[in-house]
Design an enzyme around this catalytic site. Sequence first.
Site, PDB file in Angstrom:
ATOM      1  N   VAL A 315      47.184  21.731 -16.258  1.00 16.08           N
ATOM      2  CA  VAL A 315      46.674  22.930 -16.570  1.00 16.08           C
ATOM      3  C   VAL A 315      45.785  24.030 -15.902  1.00 16.08           C
ATOM      4  O   VAL A 315      44.620  23.339 -15.917  1.00 16.08           O
ATOM      5  CB  VAL A 315      46.647  23.167 -18.068  1.00 16.08           C
ATOM      6  CG1 VAL A 315      46.510  24.773 -18.815  1.00 16.08           C
ATOM      7  CG2 VAL A 315      47.460  22.720 -18.909  1.00 16.08           C
ATOM      8  N   PRO A 316      45.913  24.306 -15.038  1.00 14.26           N
ATOM      9  CA  PRO A 316      45.161  24.612 -14.049  1.00 14.26           C
ATOM     10  C   PRO A 316      43.910  25.952 -13.743  1.00 14.26           C
ATOM     11  O   PRO A 316      43.757  26.762 -13.719  1.00 14.26           O
ATOM     12  CB  PRO A 316      45.693  25.586 -12.678  1.00 14.26           C
ATOM     13  CG  PRO A 316      46.883  26.007 -13.508  1.00 14.26           C
ATOM     14  CD  PRO A 316      47.768  25.622 -14.608  1.00 14.26           C
ATOM     15  N   CYS A 317      42.987  25.501 -14.641  1.00 15.76           N
ATOM     16  CA  CYS A 317      42.247  25.966 -15.161  1.00 15.76           C
ATOM     17  C   CYS A 317      40.363  26.044 -13.930  1.00 15.76           C
ATOM     18  O   CYS A 317      39.932  27.425 -13.885  1.00 15.76           O
ATOM     19  CB  CYS A 317      41.106  24.973 -16.162  1.00 15.76           C
ATOM     20  SG  CYS A 317      40.914  23.085 -16.033  1.00 15.76           S
ATOM     21  N   HIS A 318      40.697  25.326 -13.225  1.00 18.42           N
ATOM     22  CA  HIS A 318      40.336  25.284 -11.658  1.00 18.42           C
ATOM     23  C   HIS A 318      40.308  26.434 -11.283  1.00 18.42           C
ATOM     24  O   HIS A 318      39.777  27.118  -9.790  1.00 18.42           O
ATOM     25  CB  HIS A 318      40.311  24.188 -10.674  1.00 18.42           C
ATOM     26  CG  HIS A 318      41.787  24.162 -10.504  1.00 18.42           C
ATOM     27  ND1 HIS A 318      42.729  23.686 -11.106  1.00 18.42           N
ATOM     28  CD2 HIS A 318      42.821  24.389  -9.209  1.00 18.42           C
ATOM     29  CE1 HIS A 318      43.893  23.451 -10.073  1.00 18.42           C
ATOM     30  NE2 HIS A 318      43.938  23.830  -9.201  1.00 18.42           N
ATOM     31  N   ARG A 319      41.378  27.505 -11.126  1.00 16.83           N
ATOM     32  CA  ARG A 319      42.087  28.576 -10.937  1.00 16.83           C
ATOM     33  C   ARG A 319      41.531  29.672 -11.269  1.00 16.83           C
ATOM     34  O   ARG A 319      42.412  30.815 -10.875  1.00 16.83           O
ATOM     35  CB  ARG A 319      43.388  28.879 -10.096  1.00 16.83           C
ATOM     36  CG  ARG A 319      44.367  27.562  -9.859  1.00 16.83           C
ATOM     37  CD  ARG A 319      45.425  27.484  -9.933  1.00 16.83           C
ATOM     38  NE  ARG A 319      45.925  26.582  -9.437  1.00 16.83           N
ATOM     39  CZ  ARG A 319      47.808  26.147  -9.675  1.00 16.83           C
ATOM     40  NH1 ARG A 319      48.347  26.728 -10.411  1.00 16.83           N
ATOM     41  NH2 ARG A 319      47.988  24.799  -8.835  1.00 16.83           N
TER      42      ARG A 319
END
Length: 360
Positions: A315-319
């Site tokens: 779940v790409p919260c880094h994006r």
Amino acid sequence: MLFDLPDHDTLYAALLARDARYDGQAYVCVASTGIFCRLTCPARKPLARNCSFHPTIAACLQAGFRACKRCHPLQAAASADPAITTLLHALDARPDYRWSEPDITRMGFDPSTIRRSFKRQFGMTFLDMARQRRLRDGFTTLASGKVITAQHDAGFSSPSAFRTAFARLLGCPPSALATDGLLRASWIATPLGDMIAVASTTHLHLLEFIDRTALPTELQALRKASNTSIGIGRTQITDQATAELAAYFNGQSARFQTPLHQHGSSFARAVWAELARIPAGETRSYSAIAQSLDRPEAPRAVARANGANQIALMVPCHRVIGADGALTGYGGGLWRKQRLLEIERQYTSATKATAHVTSR
């Protein structure tokens, strides 16, 4: 660099053929054993899905893998420095020992010189290497339910010290882990640091870097939300997540299909679903996500939900970045966030190159 190597299929074929052309240029890390080897290793070959490849010994060690005792990948670096050879032999002889700088001095070496030598050859100090090995061995031993054995494997002389260190990592003492827990915590090595995965037989519930400050709190919240205990061990879901993470870091695929179970409010789950729609190589601002959810007034709520995400990478919260393009906060560390975005730009470049070739 991760993408300087040939593709995974080429390197796996070289591993099967024991192709000496890659000796010293590439190493294979085997997720199912926690071992890294030369590509010429005579050991039985692992399945392709359990393999990841790295260009340096340092990358393998930093990802949490141990050197193979059949092909001895550390020997080439060690042969250039007798002190390194001596210390590596000492570590192999006493992997559970809590090494310190006075130990290095007693062996007749200068700690600062040893520190520089190991950093130069392996990307980490001798003490870092020893500490990482103890921690991972102790955690892995807990899967058998033998707490005392795990304590010794981790190099702790007293049960209380082991309980304290373990509680600092997972937020509970070893005795709180149920051998029949419906959720199982497992250790996954990656090129950006080790991760803790918590999975049932059907879903992944948590995936975080072990140095995340909030990890113990997240695990406590997970126990409460799921109303069940957490044990140590792997499931098929853990194996699937491990294989997909390996493919991601090898530049093969940024698509994750591991089934997820996320604990949170309906708004938080809506934010996480929106995160999953951001393609690899792209970013969004908090305000853009709020707009997409028809909640333009809620960028701060989006930021809170983003920070509460308990399944990193997949779940790409880094994006998610600030409106001004700044990286802003990331629980795994801003350096990791930047590296993840750099990795994903490689996927974008590959997609554009493929599209260009197709259109010709």
